[in-house]
Design a protein around this motif. Sequence first.
Motif, PDB file in Angstrom:
ATOM      1  N   THR A  57      -5.738   3.293  41.588  1.00 20.07           N
ATOM      2  CA  THR A  57      -7.207   3.050  41.234  1.00 20.07           C
ATOM      3  C   THR A  57      -6.967   2.434  39.565  1.00 20.07           C
ATOM      4  N   GLU A  58      -6.077   3.235  38.761  1.00 22.07           N
ATOM      5  CA  GLU A  58      -6.096   2.965  37.434  1.00 22.07           C
ATOM      6  C   GLU A  58      -5.254   1.322  37.527  1.00 22.07           C
ATOM      7  N   ARG A  59      -4.513   1.172  38.217  1.00 26.26           N
ATOM      8  CA  ARG A  59      -3.915  -0.189  38.275  1.00 26.26           C
ATOM      9  C   ARG A  59      -4.736  -1.331  38.632  1.00 26.26           C
ATOM     10  N   ARG A  60      -5.668  -0.969  39.477  1.00 27.80           N
ATOM     11  CA  ARG A  60      -6.448  -2.079  40.186  1.00 27.80           C
ATOM     12  C   ARG A  60      -7.698  -2.385  39.000  1.00 27.80           C
ATOM     13  N   ALA A  61      -8.156  -1.359  38.243  1.00 26.71           N
ATOM     14  CA  ALA A  61      -8.989  -1.250  37.327  1.00 26.71           C
ATOM     15  C   ALA A  61      -8.550  -2.030  36.204  1.00 26.71           C
ATOM     16  N   LYS A  62      -7.154  -2.120  35.952  1.00 25.89           N
ATOM     17  CA  LYS A  62      -6.608  -2.822  34.583  1.00 25.89           C
ATOM     18  C   LYS A  62      -6.503  -4.188  35.116  1.00 25.89           C
ATOM     19  N   GLN A  63      -5.949  -4.444  36.648  1.00 29.80           N
ATOM     20  CA  GLN A  63      -6.136  -6.017  37.001  1.00 29.80           C
ATOM     21  C   GLN A  63      -7.257  -6.622  36.773  1.00 29.80           C
ATOM     22  N   THR A  64      -8.481  -5.764  37.055  1.00 29.58           N
ATOM     23  CA  THR A  64      -9.757  -6.412  37.106  1.00 29.58           C
ATOM     24  C   THR A  64     -10.096  -6.755  35.679  1.00 29.58           C
ATOM     25  N   LEU A  65      -9.671  -5.801  34.694  1.00 27.34           N
ATOM     26  CA  LEU A  65     -10.168  -6.219  33.316  1.00 27.34           C
ATOM     27  C   LEU A  65      -9.122  -7.149  32.615  1.00 27.34           C
ATOM     28  N   ASP A  66      -8.101  -7.387  33.161  1.00 25.65           N
ATOM     29  CA  ASP A  66      -6.899  -8.293  32.391  1.00 25.65           C
ATOM     30  C   ASP A  66      -7.468  -9.871  32.998  1.00 25.65           C
ATOM     31  N   ARG A  67      -7.912  -9.893  34.088  1.00 23.52           N
ATOM     32  CA  ARG A  67      -8.378 -11.006  34.767  1.00 23.52           C
ATOM     33  C   ARG A  67      -9.609 -11.645  34.004  1.00 23.52           C
TER      34      ARG A  67
END
Length: 70
Positions: A57-67
């Motif tokens: 979940t943390e990785r998915r949130a980070k990818q969403t913020l980085d995009r």
Amino acid sequence: MTDAQFIAVVVALFAWLTFRLAKSLGLLPRRRPHTGFASVQGRRTGLSEHASPFGQTERRAKQTLDRAPP
């Protein structure tokens, strides 16, 4: 107010006062709670077993913020 109306009011007041006195002295039977429904035993099964791990979940949130937004 006629005599009949006055007597009806006095009788109703007497009945109400008698009811309140009996209730305050505990002379009336208490209502029992309704027991028709089954009590809840615990959590439903299958909810946490299918949840994503915290790291994913943390990785998915980070990818969403980085995009960048489109």
